[in-house]
Write an enzyme that holds these catalytic residues in place. Sequence first.
Site, PDB file in Angstrom:
ATOM      1  N   TYR A   7     -96.883-134.221  26.939  1.00  0.00           N
ATOM      2  CA  TYR A   7     -97.608-133.090  27.529  1.00  0.00           C
ATOM      3  C   TYR A   7     -96.698-132.098  28.238  1.00  0.00           C
ATOM      4  CZ  TYR A   7     -96.739-136.116  31.465  1.00  0.00           C
ATOM      5  OH  TYR A   7     -96.109-136.904  32.377  1.00  0.00           O
ATOM      6  N   GLY A   8     -95.405-132.406  28.330  1.00  0.00           N
ATOM      7  CA  GLY A   8     -94.512-131.586  29.135  1.00  0.00           C
ATOM      8  C   GLY A   8     -93.268-131.145  28.393  1.00  0.00           C
ATOM      9  N   THR A   9     -92.106-131.483  28.944  1.00  0.00           N
ATOM     10  CA  THR A   9     -90.846-130.974  28.416  1.00  0.00           C
ATOM     11  C   THR A   9     -90.438-131.601  27.090  1.00  0.00           C
ATOM     12  OG1 THR A   9     -89.506-132.560  29.652  1.00  0.00           O
ATOM     13  CG2 THR A   9     -90.014-130.463  30.753  1.00  0.00           C
ATOM     14  N   LEU A  10     -91.160-132.613  26.614  1.00  0.00           N
ATOM     15  CA  LEU A  10     -90.849-133.216  25.311  1.00  0.00           C
ATOM     16  C   LEU A  10     -91.570-132.518  24.157  1.00  0.00           C
ATOM     17  CD1 LEU A  10     -90.877-137.011  26.235  1.00  0.00           C
ATOM     18  CD2 LEU A  10     -88.892-135.623  25.626  1.00  0.00           C
ATOM     19  N   GLU A  82     -87.552-141.513  30.599  1.00  0.00           N
ATOM     20  CA  GLU A  82     -88.605-141.202  31.565  1.00  0.00           C
ATOM     21  C   GLU A  82     -88.501-142.028  32.849  1.00  0.00           C
ATOM     22  OE1 GLU A  82     -90.226-138.668  31.325  1.00  0.00           O
ATOM     23  OE2 GLU A  82     -90.849-138.239  29.288  1.00  0.00           O
TER      24      GLU A  82
END
Length: 149
Positions: A7-10, A82
């Site tokens: 949902y983010g920087t990936l 992570e």
Amino acid sequence: MAQVFVYGTLKRGQPNHSVLLDGEHGHAAFLGLARTLERYPLVIAGEYNVPRLLNLPGTGRYVQGELYDVDKRMLRFLDAFEGCPDEYQRTPLSVQVLQGDSGPQEAVVQCFVYSTATYPPEWARLPCLDCYDSQGPHGLRYHPRESRR
């Protein structure tokens, strides 16, 4: 193989997406765009403006992201990347696949997500997003790991 919701920087087009493409870490295959079935607070928090999905189901917004099929090697890499289990926890999640490689979908999928269960209380009061973009209108510039002190 396991399925992971990011949902983010990936996500594609975001600062850390390249780690999913690096075969040295294992294999990851994009399955489609997806959205959480429950509401969660997706916030930008901490001194480095990191996107975090707080493990508070039923609050926040329905979060949009991407679903990937990953092999065991990539899953182990993502756990380390992570900071699992200290910084993020890999938890089960149900998502609805909105659009796959072959077009619109409506399938519900059980997958993993890296969420945050332990955080400063003020993070739960931050503005919630439904979709993260590091260059978004929030104005909170993400600080990549390599630029952190």
